[in-house]
Design an enzyme around this catalytic site. Structure first.
Site, mmCIF file in Angstrom:
data_model
loop_
_atom_site.group_PDB
_atom_site.id
_atom_site.type_symbol
_atom_site.label_atom_id
_atom_site.label_comp_id
_atom_site.label_asym_id
_atom_site.label_seq_id
_atom_site.Cartn_x
_atom_site.Cartn_y
_atom_site.Cartn_z
ATOM 1 C CG ASN A 9 4.735 8.447 -3.805
ATOM 2 O OD1 ASN A 9 5.272 9.158 -2.959
ATOM 3 N ND2 ASN A 9 5.389 7.493 -4.452
ATOM 4 C CE LYS A 11 6.842 9.129 -7.439
ATOM 5 N NZ LYS A 11 7.272 8.578 -8.713
ATOM 6 C CG HIS A 96 7.561 3.743 -5.093
ATOM 7 N ND1 HIS A 96 8.512 4.148 -6.008
ATOM 8 C CD2 HIS A 96 6.387 4.262 -5.517
ATOM 9 C CE1 HIS A 96 7.932 4.900 -6.925
ATOM 10 N NE2 HIS A 96 6.642 4.989 -6.654
ATOM 11 C CD GLU A 98 10.299 6.971 -7.640
ATOM 12 O OE1 GLU A 98 9.998 7.531 -6.576
ATOM 13 O OE2 GLU A 98 9.706 7.198 -8.714
ATOM 14 C CD GLU A 168 3.395 3.096 -8.411
ATOM 15 O OE1 GLU A 168 2.698 4.116 -8.515
ATOM 16 O OE2 GLU A 168 4.505 3.110 -7.855
ATOM 17 N N GLY A 174 6.824 8.380 -13.986
ATOM 18 C CA GLY A 174 7.521 9.637 -14.232
ATOM 19 C C GLY A 174 7.981 9.814 -15.668
ATOM 20 C CB SER A 214 2.393 8.469 -16.703
ATOM 21 O OG SER A 214 3.814 8.523 -16.655
HETATM 22 P P1 13P Z 1 4.059 9.372 -11.759
HETATM 23 O O1 13P Z 1 2.558 9.515 -11.607
HETATM 24 O O2 13P Z 1 4.801 10.649 -11.612
HETATM 25 O O3 13P Z 1 4.409 8.592 -12.975
HETATM 26 O O4 13P Z 1 4.545 8.470 -10.495
HETATM 27 C C1 13P Z 1 3.894 7.305 -10.205
HETATM 28 C C2 13P Z 1 4.372 6.778 -8.913
HETATM 29 O O5 13P Z 1 5.516 6.383 -8.780
HETATM 30 C C3 13P Z 1 3.446 6.787 -7.774
HETATM 31 O O6 13P Z 1 3.952 6.048 -6.711
#
Ligand code: 13P
Length: 251
Positions: A9, A11, A96, A98, A168, A174, A214
């Site tokens: 992803n 982002k 997701h 976010e 997740e 993150g 992560s």
């Molecule tokens: P990170 O791997 O940066 O923690 O992000 C995970 C994520 O949100 C994947 O969709």
């Protein structure tokens, strides 16, 4: 035996040039490797067409990071499933954290999006996960159950053949704070058992459940070695070809 799937992803990272560079790098790094895992990359909308062209001669699949639940109409700033299909997307990330926390998407909207994706033969990567507060209050399983049941409401087993669920934990996204393999496995097992109750044992045993939060080359082996972890949804570590492919190599 479920095939492991590693999805990146991206982002809101990489413009068109960055996309050309990263995909070219991924292709180069994986060229001399025999990967067992399937790979998916999910760049931003504006780079999907470029990515699709670059992926044509590879086994890497293309996904989008979001989608609206209507086919067309006066929805300024939104992207429809038909548009995603027209640029070669096969997958779409939905729900997701976010999107849930920053953009206020709730379970009902996510349910509509999953239904629309399936109607248009886009394969949903359906994200669920608890916040730190919820984990500390001891309501992780309850949150997971609610998100899963609401998100999949009205959908039958036959329609969900291409579903991927991504667990997740929000506190691990993150933050560098990865769930321990035991913590992740415990929730993955819970998800699979719940799916077996909602649908069937057979469906549950074939469902791909990815872990996200992560994931890095250093922790991937242990996480992906757990019985119910069938892949990873990778954020930060997918932005470098080396680390993305290293994660896939442990499968
Ligand atoms: P990170 O791997 O940066 O923690 O992000 C995970 C994520 O949100 C994947 O969709």
């Amino acid at each position: 035996m479920r095939k492991k799937i590693i999805a990146g992803n991206w982002k809101m990272y990489n413009d068109v040039n960055g996309t050309v560079n990263l995909i070219s790098e991924i292709k180069k790094v994986m060229s001399d490797k025999n990967l067992n895992a399937g790979l998916i990359v999910c760049p931003p909308f504006t780079n999907l067409e470029t990515a699709s062209e670059l992926l044509k001669d590879t086994s890497i699949k293309l996904g989008a990071q979001n989608m609206y639940f209507e086919e067309s109409g006066a929805f300024t700033g939104e992207i429809s499933p038909l548009m995603l299909k027209s640029v070669g997307c096969e997958f779409v990330i939905l729900g997701h954290s976010e999107r849930r926390t920053i953009f206020g998407e709730g379970d009902q909207v996510i349910n509509k999006k999953i239904k629309t994706a399936i109607k248009h033969a886009l394969k949903p990567i359906f994200c669920i996960g608890e916040t730190l507060d919820e984990r500390e209050k001891g309501v992780t399983f309850k949150v997971i159950e609610t998100q899963l049941k609401n998100g999949l409401e009205g959908l039958g087993e036959g329609e969900l053949a291409n579903l991927i669920v991504a667990y997740e934990p929000v506190w691990a996204i993150g933050t560098g704070k990865v769930a321990t393999p035991e913590q992740a496995q415990e929730v993955h097992k819970f998800i699979r058992e719940l799916i077996a109750k909602m649908y069937s044992q057979n469906f549950a045993s074939q469902l791909i459940i990815q872990y996200g939060g992560s994931v890095k080359p250093e922790n991937a082996k242990e996480l992906l070695g757990q019985a119910d972890i069938d892949g990873a949804l990778v954020g930060g570590a997918c932005l470098k070809a080396e680390s993305f492919i290293k994660i896939a190599e442990v499968c």
